[in-house]
Structure formats: structure tokens, C-alpha cells
Design a protein around this motif. Structure first.
Motif, short mmCIF file in Angstrom:
data_model
loop_
_atom_site.label_atom_id
_atom_site.label_comp_id
_atom_site.label_asym_id
_atom_site.label_seq_id
_atom_site.Cartn_x
_atom_site.Cartn_y
_atom_site.Cartn_z
N LEU A 77 0.86 -1.18 0.00
CA LEU A 77 0.00 0.00 0.00
C LEU A 77 0.89 1.23 0.00
CD1 LEU A 77 -2.71 -0.95 2.67
CD2 LEU A 77 -2.86 -1.20 0.19
N GLY A 78 0.39 2.33 -0.55
CA GLY A 78 1.21 3.53 -0.55
C GLY A 78 0.48 4.75 -1.08
N TYR A 79 1.21 5.84 -1.11
CA TYR A 79 0.65 7.10 -1.62
C TYR A 79 1.75 7.91 -2.28
CZ TYR A 79 2.80 9.55 2.38
OH TYR A 79 3.69 10.06 3.28
N THR A 80 1.35 8.85 -3.10
CA THR A 80 2.26 9.85 -3.61
C THR A 80 1.72 11.23 -3.26
OG1 THR A 80 1.21 10.06 -5.78
CG2 THR A 80 2.97 8.42 -5.57
N ARG A 81 2.63 12.14 -2.98
CA ARG A 81 2.31 13.55 -2.77
C ARG A 81 3.31 14.32 -3.62
NH1 ARG A 81 2.98 16.05 3.10
NH2 ARG A 81 5.09 15.37 2.58
N GLY A 82 2.84 14.80 -4.76
CA GLY A 82 3.77 15.39 -5.72
C GLY A 82 4.72 14.33 -6.23
#
Length: 206
Positions: free
Chosen positions: A39-44
């Protein structure tokens, strides 16, 4: 990994937003009941990944719920789920487990595992709706070894601190500050679609 994710988000929805949620499913070993997904995310251009599960636990597969007359554990269909989650509280009926998390607000497509084999196959039924497929953590007290009761279809971080970091990152964005009830898309992909060994990266092997 970020260029790959940008390409995937552009392919599915035509844009790469300020903040993006994703998950990578390893279709092998579902019945082993371990956290073998990502699982993960990106911010910019920043990216965060950690261990989690995109599948229900073994107990949920073998002892499934019945919804709308269909019995079977819920497996979220791979692809882009638009406006799936917003920040809220998971476990509202269990005070000892209640915590801030992502709660489902948008309808999604899921497979009901009717033959209880932990595999998406021709025996399963595809349905669409709001089923409480949230994105939350497992145990806060320790790093859970097995999925167990922590998922009957939810997307679950093995580490509580990973979920906390993800929510903090989102709440620092302009999109959240402009509307704290804004919904966020979720991109779920199969591990074999990724041209980067994320498991080896997490293990420190590359």
C-alpha cells in the motif's frame, strides 16, 4: 516507481493529482493469511510504500458474510476506483479499535469469493456498491503477523504508523485544506503489472 505511477494514473483518469492512493496486489499465497501486498501514496514527486493487504484474511474467506443475497468474501476489483474514500473513522461499532482512517463513500466493484478459495475466478460474482471497504491499520499495539480478522475486504496497513503518516501527508495538502470532506481515488494494480520490484525495495535488497 513515481514515473510508473504517474503513467498509470494518466492512463486511468487522464491526470496525476497532488495526492494519490494506490495498492499493489500479490495474487499468490492468499490463504497464507500474511501481509504480502503493498500500500502507498504519492504527494507530488514524493512516494511512500509499506506492507499491507488488499485481500480479506483467511478467516473472512472461509467464514464469509452474505450481502444482497450473495455469500462470499470481498475482493476489490483491480483498477481505478474514483472518489472511493474520505477521511473518517473506522471501527465505529468497536470502540477499542476505532481510529482515524479512510472510509468508503464512493461505490466500487468487488468480487464475491463464492467458492472460498481465495482466488478471483469464474465462480465469483462481480457486484457494485458501498460495502464499507475502508483503508485502515491492523493492530496499534504490535506489528500483526497475520491478517486474521483485520480484513474481510478492507485495504489494511500492517503498521499503524504507516497509516498515520499517510493521513498526515494528505491533511497537509491544499486539496484537503480546501475541503476536509474531499474524496480520494484509489488505484489497485496487480503486482505483475509493475516494472519495478517493490518487494525487493522494501526488503532492502535493491
Amino acid at each position: 516507481l513515481v514515473p510508473f505511477l504517474k503513467e498509470m494514473f494518466f492512463r486511468f483518469r487522464g491526470e496525476y493529482k497532488e495526492f494519490n492512493l494506490f495498492g499493489f496486489r500479490d495474487p499468490s499465497g492468499t490463504m497464507s493469511d500474511v501481509f504480502n501486498d503493498i500500500l502507498g501514496y504519492t504527494r507530488g514527486d514524493e512516494c511512500f510504500i509499506d506492507w499491507g493487504t488488499t485481500d480479506p484474511g483467511k478467516s473472512g474467506i472461509l467464514n464469509p458474510v452474505t450481502v444482497g443475497g450473495i455469500t462470499g468474501a470481498a475482493f476489490l476489483k483491480p483498477g481505478l476506483h474514483k472518489g472511493m474514500w474520505k477521511v473518517g473513522e473506522h471501527g465505529i461499532h468497536n470502540p477499542s479499535f476505532k481510529h482515524k482512517a479512510w472510509v468508503q463513500v464512493g461505490a466500487v466493484e468487488i468480487y464475491r469469493d463464492r467458492n472460498k478459495n481465495g482466488v478471483i475466478d469464474s465462480a465469483d460474482i462481480l457486484t457494485r456498491g458501498v460495502y464499507g471497504i475502508n483503508r485502515h491499520r491492523a493492530s496499534k499495539a504490535k506489528l500483526a503477523e497475520f491478517i486474521g480478522p483485520y480484513s474481510i475486504g478492507c485495504q489494511v496497513y500492517q503498521s499503524a504508523s504507516s497509516l498515520e503518516q499517510e493521513l498526515n501527508a494528505f491533511e497537509s495538502t491544499d486539496m484537503f485544506k480546501a475541503n476536509n470532506a474531499v474524496s480520494v481515488d484509489y488505484l489497485l494494480a496487480e503486482m505483475n503489472e509493475i516494472a519495478f520490484d517493490v518487494k525487493a525495495f522494501l526488503k532492502g535488497e535493491i
